[in-house]
Design an enzyme around this catalytic site. Structure first.
Site, short mmCIF file in Angstrom:
data_model
loop_
_atom_site.label_atom_id
_atom_site.label_comp_id
_atom_site.label_asym_id
_atom_site.label_seq_id
_atom_site.Cartn_x
_atom_site.Cartn_y
_atom_site.Cartn_z
N HIS A 46 0.84 -1.21 0.00
CA HIS A 46 0.00 0.00 0.00
C HIS A 46 0.88 1.26 0.00
CE1 HIS A 46 -2.69 -2.92 2.29
NE2 HIS A 46 -3.45 -2.60 1.27
N GLN A 70 -17.97 -7.00 -0.72
CA GLN A 70 -17.09 -7.78 -1.60
C GLN A 70 -16.59 -9.07 -0.96
OE1 GLN A 70 -14.16 -4.46 -1.78
NE2 GLN A 70 -12.61 -6.06 -1.72
N GLY A 159 -2.83 -1.69 -7.32
CA GLY A 159 -1.73 -2.65 -7.41
C GLY A 159 -1.97 -3.71 -8.48
N SER A 198 -2.51 -8.08 3.15
CA SER A 198 -3.00 -7.87 4.53
C SER A 198 -3.38 -9.19 5.17
CB SER A 198 -4.22 -6.95 4.51
OG SER A 198 -3.91 -5.73 3.88
P1 AMP Z 1 -6.43 -3.94 -0.36
O1 AMP Z 1 -6.27 -3.12 0.88
O2 AMP Z 1 -5.94 -5.34 -0.24
O3 AMP Z 1 -7.81 -3.82 -0.94
O4 AMP Z 1 -5.45 -3.28 -1.43
C1 AMP Z 1 -5.50 -1.91 -1.73
C2 AMP Z 1 -4.62 -1.64 -2.92
O5 AMP Z 1 -3.28 -2.01 -2.61
C3 AMP Z 1 -5.04 -2.43 -4.17
O6 AMP Z 1 -4.88 -1.60 -5.31
C4 AMP Z 1 -4.06 -3.57 -4.15
O7 AMP Z 1 -3.84 -4.12 -5.43
C5 AMP Z 1 -2.81 -2.88 -3.63
N1 AMP Z 1 -1.86 -3.86 -3.09
C6 AMP Z 1 -2.13 -4.86 -2.21
N2 AMP Z 1 -1.03 -5.62 -2.00
C7 AMP Z 1 -0.05 -5.08 -2.77
C8 AMP Z 1 1.32 -5.42 -3.00
N3 AMP Z 1 1.90 -6.46 -2.40
N4 AMP Z 1 2.04 -4.65 -3.85
C9 AMP Z 1 1.46 -3.59 -4.47
N5 AMP Z 1 0.17 -3.22 -4.30
C10 AMP Z 1 -0.58 -3.96 -3.46
#
Ligand code: AMP
Length: 301
Positions: A46, A70, A159, A198
């Site tokens: 993030h 979701q 991401g 996460s």
């Molecule tokens: P999330 O909190 O899991 O919904 O992720 C929020 C954003 O962070 C999304 O755009 C994910 O694709 C990105 N993200 C999660 N893990 C990673 C990672 N290891 N590297 C880069 N971006 C990430």
């Protein structure tokens, strides 16, 4: 203008009206807005998105919202890590100016009654993760559409880690004429190759050690691809790596077209993509956690 409070040096807005008013004021002042959407439990993945937004924009807002619509699995929603206080600090350190942390009722005023209006991205949302997590991408597309329409004109950073989601968000922004530029950012990994997520905190030490097979599976697929293997050869090289690991239950390991996510064969047929973008996708259950990963087979590891 704002009723936002400040915590750990970062302004925090909890209402959509506050966020919208504040970002309108920034745009009126000629500032470019960057937005990063998250579900919190922030990690270096993030932070890389936030840092990129801070490098390219004048003001950066990070949303932190564990979106209940979701989650196909109620247990996954209950157990999803929630760490708002340390998230505010991490967001500020990475370069965020403002955090939007709405309640469920702020986002879905009739909750738990389902909203009458939802967003479905047909076809792209039906396969891979969509098959194993029914309704997941409707929830994602709906909340992304809502958050981006509250934020207004901006550049938004997603991401590649969630590659199908990134593809869907590109399509959603185009189809709904959202005034946003969607930027895909590279996956941040642990030293052994495991993609940061996460959900990784829920893995036991043995499961954590086993989980590295997902990135090894991508490396095996990339190697098979680069040595001229067809789709079957690439996918069986990938599957063999995961299936050798007893703590990991493979859902899919696939070579796909990076644009429409349909299975792609690099050696035959109409889908003969000598320089067409391709992607390797993998998903597996590791103990209590579903993990996904992906890569460009021409550039991995
Ligand atoms: P999330 O909190 O899991 O919904 O992720 C929020 C954003 O962070 C999304 O755009 C994910 O694709 C990105 N993200 C999660 N893990 C990673 C990672 N290891 N590297 C880069 N971006 C990430």
């Amino acid at each position: 203008m704002t009723t936002a409070t400040t915590v750990s040096g970062v302004a925090v807005a909890t209402s959509a009206a506050d966020l919208s008013e504040r970002l309108d004021a920034e745009r009126r002042a000629g500032h470019r807005v960057g937005m990063v959407l998250t579900m919190g439990a922030l990690h270096r993945g993030h932070a890389s998105l936030i840092a990129r937004a801070a490098a390219e924009c004048d003001v950066v807002v990070v949303s932190i919202f564990v979106n209940p619509t979701q989650f196909a699995d109620p247990g996954d929603l209950t157990n999803y890590p929630r760490t708002l206080e340390s998230d505010l600090e991490a967001a500020g350190r990475a370069g965020a100016d403002l955090v939007f942390a709405p309640s469920v009722i702020e986002m879905y005023p009739d909750w738990p009654t389902p909203a009458a209006t939802t967003v479905t991205v047909r076809s792209l949302g039906d396969r891979w993760e969509g098959l194993s997590r029914p309704g997941h991408f409707d929830g994602v597309a709906t909340v992304v559409g809502k958050l981006l329409s509250v934020a207004g004109r901006c550049r938004t950073y997603f991401g590649e880690k969630d590659f199908q989601q990134l593809t869907i968000v590109h399509r959603l922004a185009l189809d709904l004429s959202l005034p946003v530029e969607v930027v895909g950012c590279p996956t941040v990994r642990e030293a052994d190759g495991l993609a940061l997520s996460s959900r990784n905190v829920r893995l036991s030490p043995d499961e954590r050690a086993a989980a590295v097979c997902l990135s090894r599976c991508l490396a095996a697929g990339a190697e098979a691809f680069r040595s001229g293997g067809d789709r079957a050869a690439v996918e069986s090289a990938m599957a063999a790596v995961v299936e050798a690991q007893p703590l990991v239950d493979l859902d899919y390991a696939a070579l796909v077209d990076a644009c429409d996510l349909e299975p792609a064969d690099p050696t035959t047929g109409a889908r003969e993509p000598s320089d067409r973008p391709l992607r390797l996708l993998v998903a597996a259950q590791v103990g209590p956690v579903r993990l996904i990963d992906n890569c460009d087979p021409r550039a991995f590891p």
